[in-house]
Design an enzyme around this catalytic site. Structure first.
Site, PDB file in Angstrom:
ATOM      1  N   ASP A  70      24.034  -9.312 -41.108  1.00 49.06           N
ATOM      2  CA  ASP A  70      23.173  -9.547 -39.913  1.00 49.06           C
ATOM      3  C   ASP A  70      23.637  -8.101 -38.852  1.00 49.06           C
ATOM      4  O   ASP A  70      24.856  -8.209 -38.598  1.00 49.06           O
ATOM      5  CB  ASP A  70      23.209 -10.736 -39.050  1.00 49.06           C
ATOM      6  CG  ASP A  70      21.960 -10.904 -38.244  1.00 49.06           C
ATOM      7  OD1 ASP A  70      20.845 -11.160 -38.461  1.00 49.06           O
ATOM      8  OD2 ASP A  70      22.300 -10.881 -36.977  1.00 49.06           O
ATOM      9  N   PHE A 153      17.418   4.429 -41.875  1.00 48.01           N
ATOM     10  CA  PHE A 153      16.389   3.434 -41.504  1.00 48.01           C
ATOM     11  C   PHE A 153      16.639   2.772 -40.042  1.00 48.01           C
ATOM     12  O   PHE A 153      17.556   3.266 -39.438  1.00 48.01           O
ATOM     13  CB  PHE A 153      16.131   2.426 -42.431  1.00 48.01           C
ATOM     14  CG  PHE A 153      17.539   1.355 -42.312  1.00 48.01           C
ATOM     15  CD1 PHE A 153      18.545   1.685 -43.115  1.00 48.01           C
ATOM     16  CD2 PHE A 153      17.265   0.122 -41.705  1.00 48.01           C
ATOM     17  CE1 PHE A 153      19.754   0.715 -43.121  1.00 48.01           C
ATOM     18  CE2 PHE A 153      18.449  -0.702 -41.594  1.00 48.01           C
ATOM     19  CZ  PHE A 153      19.612  -0.427 -42.347  1.00 48.01           C
ATOM     20  N   LYS A 176      26.959   8.769 -43.989  1.00 44.22           N
ATOM     21  CA  LYS A 176      26.426   7.501 -43.398  1.00 44.22           C
ATOM     22  C   LYS A 176      27.228   6.282 -43.857  1.00 44.22           C
ATOM     23  O   LYS A 176      27.893   5.736 -43.282  1.00 44.22           O
ATOM     24  CB  LYS A 176      25.204   7.065 -43.289  1.00 44.22           C
ATOM     25  CG  LYS A 176      24.804   5.927 -42.491  1.00 44.22           C
ATOM     26  CD  LYS A 176      23.482   5.164 -42.329  1.00 44.22           C
ATOM     27  CE  LYS A 176      23.417   3.917 -41.619  1.00 44.22           C
ATOM     28  NZ  LYS A 176      22.076   3.402 -41.848  1.00 44.22           N
TER      29      LYS A 176
HETATM   30  O1  CZF Z   1      19.216   2.596 -37.508  1.00 43.80           O
HETATM   31  C1  CZF Z   1      19.700   1.730 -37.974  1.00 43.80           C
HETATM   32  N1  CZF Z   1      20.746   1.857 -38.930  1.00 43.80           N
HETATM   33  C2  CZF Z   1      21.478   0.920 -39.586  1.00 43.80           C
HETATM   34  O2  CZF Z   1      22.257   1.031 -40.628  1.00 43.80           O
HETATM   35  C3  CZF Z   1      20.776  -0.529 -39.243  1.00 43.80           C
HETATM   36  N2  CZF Z   1      21.420  -1.923 -39.681  1.00 43.80           N
HETATM   37  C4  CZF Z   1      20.535  -2.569 -39.016  1.00 43.80           C
HETATM   38  N3  CZF Z   1      19.946  -1.955 -38.246  1.00 43.80           N
HETATM   39  C5  CZF Z   1      18.625  -2.715 -37.259  1.00 43.80           C
HETATM   40  O3  CZF Z   1      19.035  -3.855 -36.977  1.00 43.80           O
HETATM   41  C6  CZF Z   1      17.930  -4.681 -37.589  1.00 43.80           C
HETATM   42  C7  CZF Z   1      18.729  -5.940 -38.299  1.00 43.80           C
HETATM   43  O4  CZF Z   1      18.200  -7.114 -38.179  1.00 43.80           O
HETATM   44  P1  CZF Z   1      18.549  -8.196 -39.391  1.00 43.80           P
HETATM   45  O5  CZF Z   1      19.999  -8.040 -39.575  1.00 43.80           O
HETATM   46  O6  CZF Z   1      17.995  -9.467 -39.034  1.00 43.80           O
HETATM   47  O7  CZF Z   1      17.793  -7.611 -40.382  1.00 43.80           O
HETATM   48  P2  CZF Z   1      16.406  -7.856 -41.177  1.00 43.80           P
HETATM   49  O8  CZF Z   1      15.547  -8.937 -40.370  1.00 43.80           O
HETATM   50  O9  CZF Z   1      15.895  -6.495 -41.014  1.00 43.80           O
HETATM   51  O10 CZF Z   1      16.520  -8.225 -42.612  1.00 43.80           O
HETATM   52  P3  CZF Z   1      17.157  -9.609 -43.103  1.00 43.80           P
HETATM   53  O11 CZF Z   1      18.529  -9.103 -43.826  1.00 43.80           O
HETATM   54  O12 CZF Z   1      17.364 -10.453 -42.199  1.00 43.80           O
HETATM   55  O13 CZF Z   1      16.444 -10.025 -44.294  1.00 43.80           O
HETATM   56  C8  CZF Z   1      17.454  -3.740 -38.549  1.00 43.80           C
HETATM   57  O14 CZF Z   1      16.004  -4.431 -38.656  1.00 43.80           O
HETATM   58  C9  CZF Z   1      17.458  -2.456 -37.858  1.00 43.80           C
HETATM   59  O15 CZF Z   1      16.477  -2.486 -36.895  1.00 43.80           O
HETATM   60  C10 CZF Z   1      20.055  -0.783 -38.040  1.00 43.80           C
HETATM   61  N4  CZF Z   1      19.193   0.227 -37.821  1.00 43.80           N
HETATM   62 MG    MG Z   2      16.371 -10.778 -40.118  1.00 45.95          MG
END
Ligand code: CZF
Ligand code: MG
Length: 201
Positions: A70, A153, A176
């Site tokens: 997360d 991303f 990165k």
């Molecule tokens: O520029 C970025 N570089 C990164 O390295 C990065 N890592 C996370 N994020 C952002 O934070 C949200 C996580 O939310 P999150 O952890 O709930 O993930 P998610 O909902 O997309 O997928 P899941 O793992 O839950 O299935 C993501 O959507 C991204 O917008 C990033 N943005």
């Molecule tokens: Mg999520």
């Protein structure tokens, strides 16, 4: 080759985990290999809580050791937002471009010294019939005034890494993968996996 299950459907994360784990001789599987599994609701108020929720739910379902990530962006001027709502900041459709645009609008005319921010990553590993462990990593930066770069991303095109003189999206992926919040959390997870000897089961 050893194999590890990562409980995510985020393609950007899956690609990074594949790169990060391949150098460790570990093959990554993800929820992209299980389209029939629905999204797990993220009801926690911290990254760590949400990572635990996702890891435990999928571990219970698959009866395997499972890692969940997360992660998100905390912007100081916005009192830590978007935080745990990073994926859904501009709406439930989880649109990276819309999320980034929203942050830029909220920071319009804010001077560069007040645009400080950091990425967070919590990684949890749930082991069936055992404990769940969590590790965390962060990466400091500043929010730019416009997106730059094609790599990565999410918010990467607006996240400026001062030491590198580039946005996260302008950095080659191997850079990165050395400096990111996810890479730092993974170094800690690596140690844990070696101690627990769960990878490959
Ligand atoms: O520029 C970025 N570089 C990164 O390295 C990065 N890592 C996370 N994020 C952002 O934070 C949200 C996580 O939310 P999150 O952890 O709930 O993930 P998610 O909902 O997309 O997928 P899941 O793992 O839950 O299935 C993501 O959507 C991204 O917008 C990033 N943005
Ligand atoms: Mg999520």
């Amino acid at each position: 080759m050893k194999e590890l299950m990562i409980a995510t459907k985020n393609k950007g994360k899956v690609n990074e985990f594949k790169e990060l784990f391949s150098s460790r001789g570990i093959n990554v599987k993800s929820l992209l290999d299980y389209p029939e599994i629905d999204d797990i609701e993220e009801t926690g108020s911290t990254f760590a809580e949400n990572a635990i929720i996702k890891a435990e739910a999928i571990s219970k379902l698959l009866k395997l050791p499972v890692i969940a990530d997360d992660s998100g962006l905390s912007i100081d001027y916005l009192d830590g937002r978007p935080g745990v709502y990073s994926a859904r900041y501009a709406g439930e459709q989880k649109n990276d471009l819309a999320n980034t645009a929203m942050v830029l609008v909220e920071l319009k005319d804010v001077p560069s010294e007040k645009r400080t921010a950091r990425f967070h990553c919590a990684l949890a590993i749930a082991i069936p019939e055992e404990k769940t462990y969590v590790v965390e990593g962060t990466c400091e930066g500043q929010i730019t005034e416009a997106p730059r770069g094609e790599n990565g991303f999410g918010y990467d095109p607006v996240f400026y890494v001062v030491e590198e003189g580039k946005t996260m999206a302008e950095l080659p992926k191997d850079v990165k993968n050395k400096i990111s919040h996810r890479a730092k959390a993974l170094v800690k997870m690596d140690k844990l996996l070696n101690e627990l000897e769960v990878s490959g089961k």
